[in-house]
Scaffold this motif. Structure first.
Motif, mmCIF file in Angstrom:
data_model
loop_
_atom_site.group_PDB
_atom_site.id
_atom_site.type_symbol
_atom_site.label_atom_id
_atom_site.label_comp_id
_atom_site.label_asym_id
_atom_site.label_seq_id
_atom_site.Cartn_x
_atom_site.Cartn_y
_atom_site.Cartn_z
ATOM 1 N N ARG A 167 0.841 -1.209 0.000
ATOM 2 C CA ARG A 167 0.000 0.000 0.000
ATOM 3 C C ARG A 167 0.873 1.255 0.000
ATOM 4 O O ARG A 167 0.617 2.205 -0.749
ATOM 5 C CB ARG A 167 -0.929 -0.021 1.208
ATOM 6 N N ALA A 168 1.903 1.267 0.817
ATOM 7 C CA ALA A 168 2.794 2.424 0.864
ATOM 8 C C ALA A 168 3.462 2.640 -0.491
ATOM 9 O O ALA A 168 3.532 3.769 -0.987
ATOM 10 C CB ALA A 168 3.845 2.241 1.958
ATOM 11 N N TYR A 169 3.934 1.570 -1.100
ATOM 12 C CA TYR A 169 4.583 1.684 -2.408
ATOM 13 C C TYR A 169 3.618 2.225 -3.460
ATOM 14 O O TYR A 169 3.954 3.165 -4.206
ATOM 15 C CB TYR A 169 5.121 0.323 -2.856
ATOM 16 N N VAL A 170 2.418 1.651 -3.533
ATOM 17 C CA VAL A 170 1.469 2.053 -4.580
ATOM 18 C C VAL A 170 1.030 3.501 -4.399
ATOM 19 O O VAL A 170 0.959 4.267 -5.375
ATOM 20 C CB VAL A 170 0.255 1.104 -4.595
ATOM 21 N N LEU A 171 0.738 3.898 -3.168
ATOM 22 C CA LEU A 171 0.284 5.268 -2.954
ATOM 23 C C LEU A 171 1.406 6.280 -3.220
ATOM 24 O O LEU A 171 1.149 7.382 -3.724
ATOM 25 C CB LEU A 171 -0.266 5.428 -1.540
#
Length: 240
Positions: A162-166
């Motif tokens: 989630r951190a990577y995608v956002l």
């Protein structure tokens, strides 16, 4: 000219639901899965419904196989307009206690839900940015930001994804490439996870109720996220 969606980690639940929805909109479907026999069957099912589809067997956790699959898709269909990373592990791969998690328990979740999405994005982004068009879509689950100790190891990996995608979405928001994450808080119809829960209900802790959604409904949610292109993160199916 028809567009192409490539679905990495294609399965009978999420993959089939998204493939059918995009196929109805005229997209050609690249089916990317680790097991050639299953990929061929998915393609046959889509073709029987009038959707143009081809199988491109690959292990989506292996960089060289991702690169080879993408090269073959481009030779077959041309540019990849939309990519969905939908790979998922078996429910039996979970670690049912946070205290019990060790590094070995994180290898599969991190490889499947963090490293593999990064490999996909890095392989596809240069061409998409050069065209200034395209979409990178990802799948997540409830345990990315909802405390679920019985999914301990996957909760860690999904939070990292989630951190990577956002972060990626923020960097690309002024370009023609859309990045979207779907947090899926349901058992997906026709999925391997749904089959596992139906056959072995004991894999779900007592007192835990998981809502359900058909794969067609989920396909509609992904099409809406792609067509609207106004949100980097969408949640579906979470209990109120």
């Amino acid at each position: 000219m028809s567009k192409t969606i490539a679905i990495f980690g294609f399965g009978p639940g999420l993959g089939m639901g998204v493939a059918r929805r995009f196929g109805r909109e005229g997209f050609r479907v690249a089916v990317i899965g680790r097991k050639p026999g299953k990929a061929a069957q998915h393609v046959a099912n889509l073709q029987a419904e009038g959707i143009e589809a081809r199988a491109f067997p690959a292990d989506v956790t292996a960089a060289d196989q991702i690169d080879d699959a993408i090269a073959t898709i481009r030779q077959t269909f041309g540019d990849i307009d939309v990519a969905l990373h939908g790979a998922a592990a078996e429910m039996t791969d979970r670690t049912p206690s946070t205290r019990a998690v060790d590094l070995a328990d994180l290898r599969l979740p991190m490889s499947l839900k963090l490293h593999s999405p990064i490999l996909m994005a890095r392989a596809l982004l240069p061409a998409m940015l050069e065209r200034d068009s395209g979409a990178l879509l990802f799948s997540s689950g409830a345990s990315a930001h909802t405390v679920m100790p019985y999914l301990a190891n996957f909760g860690v990996a999904l939070a990292a994804q989630r951190a990577y995608v956002l972060q990626l979405a923020e960097e690309l928001h002024d370009t023609g490439v859309h990045v979207g994450l779907m947090n899926i808080g349901v058992l997906i119809g026709d999925s391997e996870a749904e089959r596992m829960v139906d056959e072995h209900p004991e894999v779900v802790p007592p007192g835990v109720s998981i809502p359900r959604m058909t794969n067609s409904e989920l396909g509609d949610h992904y099409w809406d996220m792609y067509a609207r292109r106004d949100r980097a993160e969408v949640e579906v199916g979470f209990a109120a």
